[in-house]
Design a protein around this motif. Structure first.
Motif, PDB file in Angstrom:
ATOM      1  N   ASN A 183      34.891  33.772  43.122  1.00 54.22           N
ATOM      2  CA  ASN A 183      34.803  34.570  44.267  1.00 54.22           C
ATOM      3  C   ASN A 183      35.699  34.282  45.639  1.00 54.22           C
ATOM      4  O   ASN A 183      35.689  34.410  46.776  1.00 54.22           O
ATOM      5  N   GLN A 184      36.785  33.220  45.060  1.00 55.85           N
ATOM      6  CA  GLN A 184      37.814  33.114  46.047  1.00 55.85           C
ATOM      7  C   GLN A 184      38.582  34.088  46.205  1.00 55.85           C
ATOM      8  O   GLN A 184      38.884  35.133  45.330  1.00 55.85           O
ATOM      9  N   THR A 185      39.324  34.640  47.421  1.00 55.89           N
ATOM     10  CA  THR A 185      40.156  35.780  47.708  1.00 55.89           C
ATOM     11  C   THR A 185      41.511  35.367  47.469  1.00 55.89           C
ATOM     12  O   THR A 185      41.880  34.123  47.149  1.00 55.89           O
ATOM     13  N   ASN A 222      42.437  40.163  50.709  1.00 52.17           N
ATOM     14  CA  ASN A 222      41.085  39.814  50.688  1.00 52.17           C
ATOM     15  C   ASN A 222      40.343  40.375  49.244  1.00 52.17           C
ATOM     16  O   ASN A 222      39.248  40.469  49.336  1.00 52.17           O
ATOM     17  N   LYS A 223      41.205  40.627  48.384  1.00 48.57           N
ATOM     18  CA  LYS A 223      40.642  40.778  47.099  1.00 48.57           C
ATOM     19  C   LYS A 223      40.069  39.630  46.300  1.00 48.57           C
ATOM     20  O   LYS A 223      40.833  38.556  46.446  1.00 48.57           O
ATOM     21  N   THR A 224      38.829  39.578  45.827  1.00 49.04           N
ATOM     22  CA  THR A 224      38.607  38.199  45.106  1.00 49.04           C
ATOM     23  C   THR A 224      39.261  38.073  43.839  1.00 49.04           C
ATOM     24  O   THR A 224      39.898  39.165  43.191  1.00 49.04           O
ATOM     25  N   LYS A 226      37.893  37.544  40.730  1.00 53.32           N
ATOM     26  CA  LYS A 226      37.092  38.108  39.901  1.00 53.32           C
ATOM     27  C   LYS A 226      37.570  39.844  39.874  1.00 53.32           C
ATOM     28  O   LYS A 226      37.750  40.388  38.844  1.00 53.32           O
TER      29      LYS A 226
END
Length: 816
Positions: A183-185, A222-224, A226
């Protein structure tokens, strides 16, 4: 043992009760019960045993080790660590308090989770979530240095191997392990990596390798992770510099090209030949004396490292320059300025000063130049006229690796005069249109053929490289010291190369290390079983190779388009070992059988000591150890005779003139059986005009003197020479089959080389005493074992078992 019992209560004895058993039987019963109880307890233990695949990275050797750990479900984690520590045998490298067990996924090389200190007393069955009787669990025995602290691995984290890329040095550093969350960006991930590799996050570019050769840049902050496709185990490349490469499109950037090359680069270990190339060039040049030495190919300039020095090269350059100038003037007069060669190109040849002496180097360079000829078609014909005498089983001599033929010097000068006649005034006769097409019908063997191996001329430019593959030329080689078991004094190279490079370009890069042109050495791929197979497809890439593959280089001319390497064996029909390897040769598409025989003559004299004339031997098909179709002089390879890479043929020395004149004839090998003497005569060849049984019997009658009506024959079984014991041949073979032609059941004789046994049906089988039979049996067993055939003799038949219901038999019945 099978027992028959008559059911008769008045006569049958009663079974024993348990209390009536003898004492030793009672003890045996007690032991059986104890053994059953022990097996039952063992099964219960196994059902409660956790079977684990245990891994450990050796703290000193840095090699991943694997073992099996079997631990009872009630054993604690601390006890399991002690057991794993002993199993992995790392007591001398690290202490027990510097080890722990973590949950591991071998397939993804992923550390799933670590166990906390308060879990040391937890049973293993509870930690692993149950008991598996098979090795379904993976655990890693992790080690640390005394000054380190174990990192905590939590469920839900992903393992990321980070490689730092340096654009200036074009290097990719070894990986560092970093754990992140899905869930990290991407921005947060950059900050995490920045702390580990100590590079600024503001200018950082991250490239994710999602799968093989799929390099994706992470440029949406800002994309994770995952959403970007991260999974349990991932590989990323990071680069952080102030270069202008950041402003370019990713697919056009230096970073992308470097990573693309890195993803396709493999490491190979190349063994170099020990022989000096000097004698090789000398021999080639002597045999090509009639070729035009005025046109000097640029390939001579490529082989400059190990075989020249400055003084010798200057002498050759001076002579080469004059020749090039005169050649250039001549080409300008003909209006063909495109083929003119600049003499100054040869004036810039570099040459190391620390190699072989100047005299030998100058000779080598000059002889290399003499090899080249001006006309490409003439060059192909000239090279085809050579034949490879390299015997892959023995590479002790350079001269034995070079294609040499004293006949070549006689034929090369006349190569453009006129086509060579097919022989005897006959037109080329296709084998496939004759009686043999039925037996040999099928698809043409085109797999792994030299014609496909070498590509087409249009795919290559003047330098010999494929124009399409010109961009994949990364090649880096350094000398490598191999293990002791690799051969004393053997020279090795460790090569890093882009596996999209063609074999042709790869060989050209190896030229300075081998010391000869790429056309004069061969590349063999070495497999795990130490089997070697030659790589001959010049237009194919190294994509089938993988890291740490081994390659062996051998001196000898490599195959060209339309050429095939052929193993020649001598057929000795009356010898105990009828198949004898002679040499390796090169046959070319379009070459007649007679031409190949002409090229074999000098090799047979030099290497095998066989002094033959062209009409004193024949070539024929070889299938395993069986001799097959006789090749006639006018047959053309790839037109009348299908040929493939690593083809094998028989060479048969003739006692007289060749009897085979047409493919409509049939050559069989006959052998007379003499039952009155218990012996077999030597083989005799019979040439039949048809497949008629009557003609076969007539021929057998002529050579043996047996009356025609007394001839009986049978087809041999198994592989040539169809060995059979003289004790079995008279009754075991299918004598005198009721057929009128040979090409039908049960004979199916459709090709040359079939074995026929024949006898005089009026000749009686000799009666042998027991001593004679036993002695003959020993001799036959010894003979057949030497030839690899197994002999079996049936024992005497057993008499039937007789059961009497009314008392004991009388003496007369017993004698029966």
């Amino acid at each position: 043992m099978l027992i028959y019992r008559l059911k008769d209560p008045t006569r049958n004895a009663k079974f024993l009760e348990v209390n009536e058993y003898p004492e030793h039987i009672k003890q045996l019963v007690q032991k059986e019960k104890e053994l059953e109880e022990q097996e039952k307890r063992q099964r219960e233990i196994e059902l409660n045993t956790c079977k684990i695949k245990l891994f450990c990275m050796h703290p000193v050797k840095q090699v991943m080790m694997e073992n099996k750990l079997e631990v009872h479900k009630d054993k604690t984690l601390k006890e399991a660590v002690e057991m794993a520590y002993k199993i992995m045998d790392i007591e001398e490298a690290v202490s027990l308090d510097c080890c722990r067990l973590v949950k591991y996924d071998e397939f993804h090389d992923y550390l799933e989770r670590s166990f906390e200190e308060e879990e040391e007393d937890t049973p293993m069955g509870l930690l692993l979530g149950g008991v598996k009787s098979t090795y379904m669990f993976d655990l890693l025995l992790e080690t640390r240095r005394p000054d380190q602290v174990f990192q905590s691995y939590k469920p839900g984290e992903v393992m990321v191997k980070v490689h730092v890329v340096d654009l200036k040095t074009e290097s990719v550093a070894p990986s560092l392990s970093v754990r992140a969350y899905l869930n990290q960006t991407v921005t947060e991930f950059k900050q995490l990596i920045s702390k580990v590799v100590h590079l600024p996050a503001e200018t950082m570019r991250i490239v994710l390798e999602r799968c093989y050769n799929d390099l994706r840049i992470l440029n949406v902050g800002n994309k994770t992770l995952k959403a970007e496709g991260f999974f349990r185990s991932n590989k990323v490349f990071v680069e952080s510099s102030e270069s202008l490469d950041r402003q370019m499109a990713y697919t056009d950037s230096h970073l992308w090209k470097l990573l693309d090359r890195h993803a396709n680069t493999i490491r190979l270990y190349v063994s170099l030949p020990e022989q000096s190339p000097g004698s090789q060039f000398k021999r080639i040049a002597n045999q090509k004396a009639c070729g035009d030495s005025g046109n000097l190919d640029e390939d001579c300039a490529r082989v400059k490292g190990p075989i020249a020095n400055m003084r010798s090269v200057e002498a050759i350059l001076e002579e080469s320059t004059e020749k090039l100038k005169s050649l250039s003037l001549q080409q300008e007069q003909d209006g063909d300025s495109s083929k003119s060669t600049e003499a100054s190109d040869f004036e810039n040849i570099e040459s190391p000063l620390n190699e072989v002496d100047s005299l030998a180097s100058a000779e080598n360079r000059e002889l290399e130049n003499q090899i080249q000829i001006s006309d490409p078609e003439n060059f192909q014909s000239e090279e085809r006229s050579d034949s490879d005498v390299n015997n892959d089983r023995s590479t002790s001599s350079v001269d034995s690796d070079i294609l040499s033929s004293s006949h070549s010097s006689d034929t090369l000068c006349n190569v453009d005069n006129a086509p060579i006649p097919l022989g005897n005034g006959l037109d080329s006769h296709s084998i496939t249109s004759s009686r043999r097409s039925k037996a040999n019908e099928g698809k043409k063997e085109t797999w792994d053929t030299a014609e496909d191996d070498s590509g087409t001329d249009s795919e290559y430019d003047e330098s010999g490289k494929s124009r399409e593959e010109a961009q994949y030329v990364y090649f880096k080689a350094e000398h490598y010291v191999a293990d002791e078991g690799s051969g004393e004094g053997q020279k090795w190279l460790m090569v890093h190369v882009d596996k999209r490079i063609t074999l042709s370009a790869f060989k050209q890069h190896l030229e300075p290390f081998v010391g000869v042109l790429s056309s004069h050495f061969k590349v063999f791929r070495v497999y795990a079983s130490n089997q070697e197979f030659e790589s001959v497809r010049l237009n194919e890439t190294l994509s089938s190779f993988s890291d740490d593959n081994k390659i062996s280089i051998r001196l000898g001319r490599a195959l060209k388009k339309g050429e095939y390497r052929v193993k020649v064996y001598q057929l000795l029909i009356n010898d105990p070992e009828p198949c004898k390897f002679l040499l390796d040769a090169v046959f070319a598409k379009g070459m007649t059988v007679r031409q190949s025989k002409e090229e074999l003559l000098p090799q047979l004299t030099e290497q095998c000591g066989l002094d033959l004339t062209i009409d004193r031997f024949r070539l024929r098909k070889k299938t395993w150890k069986n001799p097959g179709t006789v090749f006639l002089d006018y047959h053309v390879y790839e037109e009348d005779i299908n040929i493939s890479s690593n083809w094998e043929v028989f060479l048969e020395i003739l006692d007289g003139a060749e009897k085979m004149k047409s493919m409509s004839q049939l050559a069989v090998l006959s052998r007379q059986w003499r039952p009155s003497e218990m012996k077999l005569d030597p083989f005799q060849e019979i040439v039949l005009e048809s497949s008629s049984v009557d003609e076969l019997k007539e021929k057998l009658s002529e050579i043996s003197g047996i009356p025609l009506e007394c001839i009986e024959f049978a087809k041999g079984r198994g592989t040539f020479p169809c060995d059979i014991s003289v004790l079995e041949i008279h009754q075991d073979l299918d004598w005198n089959p009721k057929v009128s032609t040979l090409n039908v059941w049960p004979l199916y004789i459709c090709d040359d080389g079939a074995v026929i046994f024949y006898r005089d049906k009026t000749e009686e089988l000799i009666e042998l005493t027991d001593e004679q039979r036993n002695e003959l049996m020993k001799k036959e067993s010894s003979r057949l074992q030497k030839t690899g055939h197994r002999i079996t003799y049936s024992p005497r038949k057993e008499k039937a078992l007789k059961i009497y219901l009314d008392g004991a038999p009388n003496k007369e019945m017993a004698q029966d």
